[in-house]
Design a protein around this motif. Structure first.
Motif, PDB file in Angstrom:
ATOM      1  N   SER A 265      32.346  -3.470   2.446  1.00  0.00           N
ATOM      2  CA  SER A 265      33.228  -3.707   3.262  1.00  0.00           C
ATOM      3  C   SER A 265      34.668  -3.515   2.681  1.00  0.00           C
ATOM      4  O   SER A 265      34.868  -3.353   1.469  1.00  0.00           O
ATOM      5  CB  SER A 265      33.376  -5.215   3.655  1.00  0.00           C
ATOM      6  N   SER A 266      35.720  -3.658   3.386  1.00  0.00           N
ATOM      7  CA  SER A 266      37.148  -3.152   2.724  1.00  0.00           C
ATOM      8  C   SER A 266      37.413  -4.109   1.765  1.00  0.00           C
ATOM      9  O   SER A 266      38.436  -3.824   0.951  1.00  0.00           O
ATOM     10  CB  SER A 266      38.039  -3.233   3.917  1.00  0.00           C
ATOM     11  N   SER A 267      37.113  -5.549   1.876  1.00  0.00           N
ATOM     12  CA  SER A 267      37.609  -6.434   0.694  1.00  0.00           C
ATOM     13  C   SER A 267      36.571  -7.385   0.449  1.00  0.00           C
ATOM     14  O   SER A 267      35.574  -7.601   1.397  1.00  0.00           O
ATOM     15  CB  SER A 267      38.805  -7.167   1.162  1.00  0.00           C
ATOM     16  N   LEU A 268      36.684  -8.340  -0.399  1.00  0.00           N
ATOM     17  CA  LEU A 268      35.589  -9.470  -0.558  1.00  0.00           C
ATOM     18  C   LEU A 268      35.529 -10.151   0.843  1.00  0.00           C
ATOM     19  O   LEU A 268      34.334 -10.742   1.211  1.00  0.00           O
ATOM     20  CB  LEU A 268      36.056 -10.350  -1.699  1.00  0.00           C
ATOM     21  N   ILE A 269      36.529 -10.653   1.609  1.00  0.00           N
ATOM     22  CA  ILE A 269      36.629 -11.716   2.319  1.00  0.00           C
ATOM     23  C   ILE A 269      36.441 -11.089   3.955  1.00  0.00           C
ATOM     24  O   ILE A 269      36.439 -11.712   4.863  1.00  0.00           O
ATOM     25  CB  ILE A 269      37.873 -12.703   2.247  1.00  0.00           C
ATOM     26  N   ALA A 270      36.586  -9.740   3.974  1.00  0.00           N
ATOM     27  CA  ALA A 270      36.662  -9.261   5.244  1.00  0.00           C
ATOM     28  C   ALA A 270      35.304  -8.721   5.687  1.00  0.00           C
ATOM     29  O   ALA A 270      34.401  -8.234   4.951  1.00  0.00           O
ATOM     30  CB  ALA A 270      37.440  -7.770   5.070  1.00  0.00           C
ATOM     31  N   PRO A 271      34.741  -9.003   6.846  1.00  0.00           N
ATOM     32  CA  PRO A 271      33.438  -8.598   7.578  1.00  0.00           C
ATOM     33  C   PRO A 271      33.495  -7.089   7.790  1.00  0.00           C
ATOM     34  O   PRO A 271      34.376  -6.444   7.802  1.00  0.00           O
ATOM     35  CB  PRO A 271      33.375  -9.256   8.679  1.00  0.00           C
TER      36      PRO A 271
ATOM     37  N   HIS B  35      37.577 -25.914   9.874  1.00  0.00           N
ATOM     38  CA  HIS B  35      36.532 -25.275   9.025  1.00  0.00           C
ATOM     39  C   HIS B  35      35.731 -26.089   8.267  1.00  0.00           C
ATOM     40  O   HIS B  35      36.143 -26.616   7.209  1.00  0.00           O
ATOM     41  CB  HIS B  35      37.270 -24.195   8.268  1.00  0.00           C
ATOM     42  N   LEU B  36      34.512 -26.244   8.506  1.00  0.00           N
ATOM     43  CA  LEU B  36      33.584 -26.948   7.771  1.00  0.00           C
ATOM     44  C   LEU B  36      32.821 -26.252   6.596  1.00  0.00           C
ATOM     45  O   LEU B  36      32.056 -26.916   6.134  1.00  0.00           O
ATOM     46  CB  LEU B  36      32.606 -27.824   8.638  1.00  0.00           C
ATOM     47  N   GLU B  37      33.399 -24.978   6.242  1.00  0.00           N
ATOM     48  CA  GLU B  37      32.704 -24.229   5.368  1.00  0.00           C
ATOM     49  C   GLU B  37      31.362 -24.122   5.528  1.00  0.00           C
ATOM     50  O   GLU B  37      30.759 -23.537   6.349  1.00  0.00           O
ATOM     51  CB  GLU B  37      33.408 -24.858   3.927  1.00  0.00           C
ATOM     52  N   PRO B  38      30.436 -24.592   4.629  1.00  0.00           N
ATOM     53  CA  PRO B  38      29.155 -24.329   4.692  1.00  0.00           C
ATOM     54  C   PRO B  38      28.337 -24.925   5.928  1.00  0.00           C
ATOM     55  O   PRO B  38      27.355 -24.511   6.233  1.00  0.00           O
ATOM     56  CB  PRO B  38      28.483 -24.953   3.316  1.00  0.00           C
ATOM     57  N   ALA B  39      29.036 -26.054   6.514  1.00  0.00           N
ATOM     58  CA  ALA B  39      28.440 -26.479   7.519  1.00  0.00           C
ATOM     59  C   ALA B  39      29.245 -26.051   8.984  1.00  0.00           C
ATOM     60  O   ALA B  39      28.808 -26.403  10.126  1.00  0.00           O
ATOM     61  CB  ALA B  39      28.867 -27.958   7.752  1.00  0.00           C
TER      62      ALA B  39
ATOM     63  N   THR C 127      28.324 -15.994  13.273  1.00  0.00           N
ATOM     64  CA  THR C 127      28.816 -16.492  12.204  1.00  0.00           C
ATOM     65  C   THR C 127      28.645 -15.467  11.021  1.00  0.00           C
ATOM     66  O   THR C 127      28.064 -14.494  11.147  1.00  0.00           O
ATOM     67  CB  THR C 127      28.042 -17.848  11.602  1.00  0.00           C
ATOM     68  N   PHE C 128      29.598 -15.606  10.039  1.00  0.00           N
ATOM     69  CA  PHE C 128      29.321 -15.046   8.985  1.00  0.00           C
ATOM     70  C   PHE C 128      29.843 -15.483   7.721  1.00  0.00           C
ATOM     71  O   PHE C 128      30.893 -16.365   7.881  1.00  0.00           O
ATOM     72  CB  PHE C 128      30.177 -13.472   8.963  1.00  0.00           C
ATOM     73  N   GLY C 129      29.457 -15.404   6.605  1.00  0.00           N
ATOM     74  CA  GLY C 129      29.857 -16.223   5.326  1.00  0.00           C
ATOM     75  C   GLY C 129      30.476 -15.422   4.452  1.00  0.00           C
ATOM     76  O   GLY C 129      30.716 -14.112   4.539  1.00  0.00           O
ATOM     77  N   PHE C 130      31.142 -15.992   3.427  1.00  0.00           N
ATOM     78  CA  PHE C 130      31.980 -15.588   2.421  1.00  0.00           C
ATOM     79  C   PHE C 130      31.262 -14.441   1.374  1.00  0.00           C
ATOM     80  O   PHE C 130      31.850 -13.669   0.938  1.00  0.00           O
ATOM     81  CB  PHE C 130      32.403 -16.621   1.371  1.00  0.00           C
ATOM     82  N   SER C 131      29.908 -14.824   1.402  1.00  0.00           N
ATOM     83  CA  SER C 131      29.093 -13.884   0.533  1.00  0.00           C
ATOM     84  C   SER C 131      28.625 -12.725   1.258  1.00  0.00           C
ATOM     85  O   SER C 131      28.166 -11.601   0.472  1.00  0.00           O
ATOM     86  CB  SER C 131      27.828 -14.471   0.143  1.00  0.00           C
ATOM     87  N   GLY C 132      29.041 -12.429   2.531  1.00  0.00           N
ATOM     88  CA  GLY C 132      28.884 -11.162   3.230  1.00  0.00           C
ATOM     89  C   GLY C 132      27.711 -11.289   4.294  1.00  0.00           C
ATOM     90  O   GLY C 132      27.331 -10.175   4.875  1.00  0.00           O
ATOM     91  N   THR C 133      26.928 -12.300   4.195  1.00  0.00           N
ATOM     92  CA  THR C 133      25.931 -12.348   5.045  1.00  0.00           C
ATOM     93  C   THR C 133      26.410 -12.723   6.802  1.00  0.00           C
ATOM     94  O   THR C 133      27.473 -13.404   6.888  1.00  0.00           O
ATOM     95  CB  THR C 133      25.099 -13.826   4.805  1.00  0.00           C
ATOM     96  N   ASN C 134      25.769 -12.112   7.710  1.00  0.00           N
ATOM     97  CA  ASN C 134      26.282 -12.203   8.934  1.00  0.00           C
ATOM     98  C   ASN C 134      24.746 -12.729   9.662  1.00  0.00           C
ATOM     99  O   ASN C 134      23.811 -12.480   9.271  1.00  0.00           O
ATOM    100  CB  ASN C 134      26.311 -10.903   9.625  1.00  0.00           C
ATOM    101  N   ALA C 135      24.940 -13.630  10.779  1.00  0.00           N
ATOM    102  CA  ALA C 135      24.027 -14.414  11.297  1.00  0.00           C
ATOM    103  C   ALA C 135      24.437 -14.379  12.964  1.00  0.00           C
ATOM    104  O   ALA C 135      25.544 -14.713  13.204  1.00  0.00           O
ATOM    105  CB  ALA C 135      23.618 -15.761  10.777  1.00  0.00           C
TER     106      ALA C 135
ATOM    107  N   VAL D 211      19.623 -11.912  10.763  1.00  0.00           N
ATOM    108  CA  VAL D 211      20.430 -11.886   9.792  1.00  0.00           C
ATOM    109  C   VAL D 211      20.471 -10.629   9.026  1.00  0.00           C
ATOM    110  O   VAL D 211      19.558  -9.780   8.936  1.00  0.00           O
ATOM    111  CB  VAL D 211      19.879 -13.161   8.908  1.00  0.00           C
ATOM    112  N   ASN D 212      21.695 -10.296   8.659  1.00  0.00           N
ATOM    113  CA  ASN D 212      21.793  -9.051   7.605  1.00  0.00           C
ATOM    114  C   ASN D 212      22.918  -9.265   6.686  1.00  0.00           C
ATOM    115  O   ASN D 212      23.766 -10.423   6.790  1.00  0.00           O
ATOM    116  CB  ASN D 212      21.921  -7.624   8.678  1.00  0.00           C
ATOM    117  N   HIS D 213      23.381  -8.360   5.905  1.00  0.00           N
ATOM    118  CA  HIS D 213      24.430  -8.378   4.857  1.00  0.00           C
ATOM    119  C   HIS D 213      25.440  -7.303   5.364  1.00  0.00           C
ATOM    120  O   HIS D 213      24.902  -6.063   5.728  1.00  0.00           O
ATOM    121  CB  HIS D 213      23.807  -8.190   3.589  1.00  0.00           C
ATOM    122  N   ASN D 214      26.607  -7.699   5.051  1.00  0.00           N
ATOM    123  CA  ASN D 214      27.684  -6.833   5.298  1.00  0.00           C
ATOM    124  C   ASN D 214      27.480  -5.338   4.549  1.00  0.00           C
ATOM    125  O   ASN D 214      27.857  -4.119   5.069  1.00  0.00           O
ATOM    126  CB  ASN D 214      29.045  -7.017   4.834  1.00  0.00           C
ATOM    127  N   GLY D 215      27.007  -5.393   3.382  1.00  0.00           N
ATOM    128  CA  GLY D 215      26.965  -4.191   2.318  1.00  0.00           C
ATOM    129  C   GLY D 215      28.511  -3.740   2.092  1.00  0.00           C
ATOM    130  O   GLY D 215      29.107  -4.742   1.734  1.00  0.00           O
TER     131      GLY D 215
END
Length: 689
Positions: free
Chosen positions: A32-38, A107-111, A171-179, A26-30
């Protein structure tokens, strides 16, 4: 991450392994080009770290479950990261297969991450990669020619072979987390041969309610009908040791899957069934009662000796200790004489105690009759097994008093009940016991002390008592029949059975069995999409005059059974309802909707009032229940609701409102202020033009 030690332990415990998590990262985007872009480089780093943690090469991965949202920004970045990591050293004829469960269930969002994991595990289990539905036109923003990738449009075989099957979940999340997870197929279980097996088995079922227990039994009945070839020992082992045990309980003794099916069917039909026990668990006080010579019978325990290793080991241990004292081997005496000699009876009851103890059934008190009292004292810790057998083997000789003095005595660890007056940890007690053995009066002492269940360590009944008497063995029943009937009764009355230990001496395999029948209840208020029913105040359709009131009161007196006190309250209630009705009508007349106002005159307070009404309507609550400074997510705001509010605001205010504004301005108050400024700015631009 799974280790060889943990996998070995799971295999040893016969756990049902679905797949192995070889590694994760797991890591974080740091930035990125926008809030929703990985961030592509961050995703590559996550995948490489997961591969390193799992100890596998990228070329070994057959399939990757991707985020797969179909966007023009995020998806090309994700696929490029996968291509950069997995495209190297990969043969052209074996491209990396990628797909997404979102095409099946959305898309189940958090799930969404756990949904992806479940899909890959199922694909490994079924040996097949499912097709990616609706894949008609590849994303034009992905450079497909540069990567050795394949999106399956039909079912692909993924069968077990010489090579381990490995897959990734990205997977990657809206907050910028990659897993990223690396999964491996479950190890193939090697079923050990069944060298020893008991002839009967015990199924234990439980539920939190009576209704759920009946439904659970019905599910097992149907499962047995659909799977008649399942081994009964595996069924009972999986159910008994793999499920929580609740208050409402059922136990069934059976020799085959078909017999178990028939008994469950009869139970479902409301019939009385032999070998089936039902009860509500409590916390019973259990006393062990060790029986005397006159309650024994020929070949008592022989079948148990052949089929129960723990019982057999205890008897063999006693046999070794008794060799210097007996002319014949212990087993010959035990299975060929009726009644058996005192040392043989002592050994049998001691072995039965060890068996019950290994299953988790232990007494709060013990007592015994005749030879049985020696066993009771031994298991309570008054003297050792060696000293106990020494006393019993010489109990009829003239020098018994001298032998009793050679024994080392200890204070009992378990209360020992006796009607004799001497101290049990003295030689004098045992000399008195030879002349005056403990009798049934001791059972009455136990009953007076609140003991509810008497477990006979031996055979048949020691005394007539209104309490529950459960013999370990019975002259008219097979060893296992009586033993399991008593265990089943103990279970339904609340005894805590160690089910893993119960089957420890046998080869077992865990099976997938029916799950718990949840007794579902609806807790939503009503029917709109957020699960809340809109709250509306009650008001009469028209004003009530005095004539209407008198007529209604007379009608209620005839059609409704009301007390005089309740009838006296009705005029006051109608007065209050009429007052509320008048207030509602006044509010309707004076209320000016925002749509009727000129947009130029709208203030932040006006927009705030509109937002409060809009959100209250969406959530099905009263406007005065909305706190404008609480975050939106405290009201259960989701993306669907955010889009609905943004769309309504765009239509009402004429502004291009994005759902993301609700994240930048997370309260009604802050969003109202922002929209008011945006509205003012748009009006200024129109005026300048």
């Amino acid at each position: 991450m799974s280790s060889s030690t943990s996998v070995s332990k799971m295999l040893e415990d016969d756990d049902n392994i679905l797949a192995l998590i070889r590694g994760s990262a797991v890591n974080h985007n740091g930035r990125s080009s926008s809030l929703i872009a990985p961030n592509g480089m961050s995703q590559q780093a996550t995948i490489r770290q997961a591969l390193e943690n799992s100890g596998v090469d990228s070329a070994q991965i057959d399939y990757v479950e991707v985020q797969g949202t179909g966007t023009s920004v995020g998806e090309p970045i994700e696929v490029a990261a996968l291509g950069a990591v997995f495209g190297k050293n990969r043969p052209q004829d074996k491209p990396l297969v990628i797909g997404s469960v979102k095409t099946n269930i959305g898309h189940l969002e958090p799930a969404s991450g756990i949904a992806s994991l479940i899909k890959v595990v199922l694909a490994l289990q079924h040996g097949e990669i499912p097709p990616h539905l609706h894949f008609q036109q590849p994303n034009p923003y992905i450079k497909w020619d540069e990567f050795s990738l394949k999106v399956p449009t039909e079912r692909m075989p993924w069968s077990i072979g010489a090579k381990r099957r490995l897959a990734g979940v990205n997977t990657f999340g809206f907050s910028g987390t990659n897993a990223h997870l690396i999964l491996e197929e479950a190890p193939v279980l090697e079923v050990a041969p069944r060298s020893t097996e008991r002839p009967l088995h015990l199924l234990a079922l439980s539920a939190k309610t009576e209704e759920a227990l009946i439904e659970l039994a019905e599910r097992y009945e149907k499962h047995l009908a659909a799977n008649p070839d399942l081994a009964l020992g595996d069924i009972c082992f999986s159910a008994n040791s793999g499920r929580s045990h609740f208050q409402h309980r059922l136990s069934v003794v059976a020799s085959s899957s078909n017999e178990l099916y028939e008994k469950l069917a009869a139970f479902g039909a409301g019939q009385e069934v032999a070998g089936l026990f039902k009860g509500k668990a409590a916390s019973p006080k259990i006393a062990f009662v060790f029986t005397a010579l006159n309650s024994q019978f020929l070949e008592m325990g022989r079948k148990l000796y052949k089929t129960q290793p723990t019982f057999r080991a205890a008897l063999d241990h006693c046999d070794q200790i008794l060799r210097p004292y007996l002319e014949q081997p212990l087993l010959e005496i035990l299975f060929s004489q009726s009644p058996p000699a005192p040392p043989a009876l002592f050994s049998l009851e001691y072995a039965l105690f060890q068996l019950w103890k290994s299953w988790g059934i232990e007494p709060s008190a013990v007592m015994g009759n005749d030879i049985g009292e020696y066993v009771a004292a031994c298991v309570a810790g008054v003297f050792s097994l060696e000293d106990g057998l020494k006393l019993v083997a010489n109990s009829q000789v003239d020098n018994f008093e001298q032998i009793a003095k050679e024994v080392t005595y200890f204070q009992p660890r378990i209360p020992v009940v006796s009607h004799l007056t001497a101290e049990i940890t003295t030689p004098q007690y045992w000399c008195q016991q030879v002349r005056q053995p403990v009798n049934a009066a001791s059972v009455n002492i136990l009953a007076q002390q609140g003991y509810e269940i008497f477990l006979g360590i031996g055979s048949d009944r020691f005394s007539e008592t209104e309490k529950v008497w459960l013999p370990s063995l019975h002259p008219e029943k097979e060893d296992w029949q009586q033993l399991l009937e008593s265990l089943g009764t103990l279970y339904v009355r609340g005894a805590k059975v160690d089910w893993l230990a119960f089957d420890l001496d046998y080869s077992r395999q865990r099976l997938q069995l029916p799950t718990y029948p949840w007794q579902r209840k609806r807790h939503w208020f009503g029917g709109n999409r957020n699960g809340h029913e809109k709250v509306e105040s009650f008001s009469p359709n028209k004003s009530l005059n005095q004539a209407d009131l008198k007529q209604l009161l007379k009608q209620l007196e005839v059609t409704v059974e009301l007390s005089q006190a309740e009838l006296n309250l009705l005029p006051r209630l109608f007065e209050l309802l009429e007052k509320q009705h008048q207030q509602t009508e006044t509010e309707k007349e004076t209320n000016i909707t925002l749509q009727q106002l000129n947009l130029k005159s709208l203030t932040a307070e006006d927009i705030q009032a509109w937002l409060v009404n809009q959100i209250a309507q969406e959530l099905g609550v009263k406007p005065d229940e909305i706190n404008v400074w609480l975050p939106f997510d405290s009201y259960g705001l989701d993306s669907v609701l955010a889009i609905a509010i943004a769309s309504a605001a765009k239509q009402f205010l004429g502004l291009d409102v994005s759902p993301l504004l609700l994240m930048h301005y997370p309260t009604i108050g802050s969003l109202s202020l922002h929209l008011a400024k945006e509205l003012e700015a748009s009006e200024s631009e129109i005026f300048e033009i």
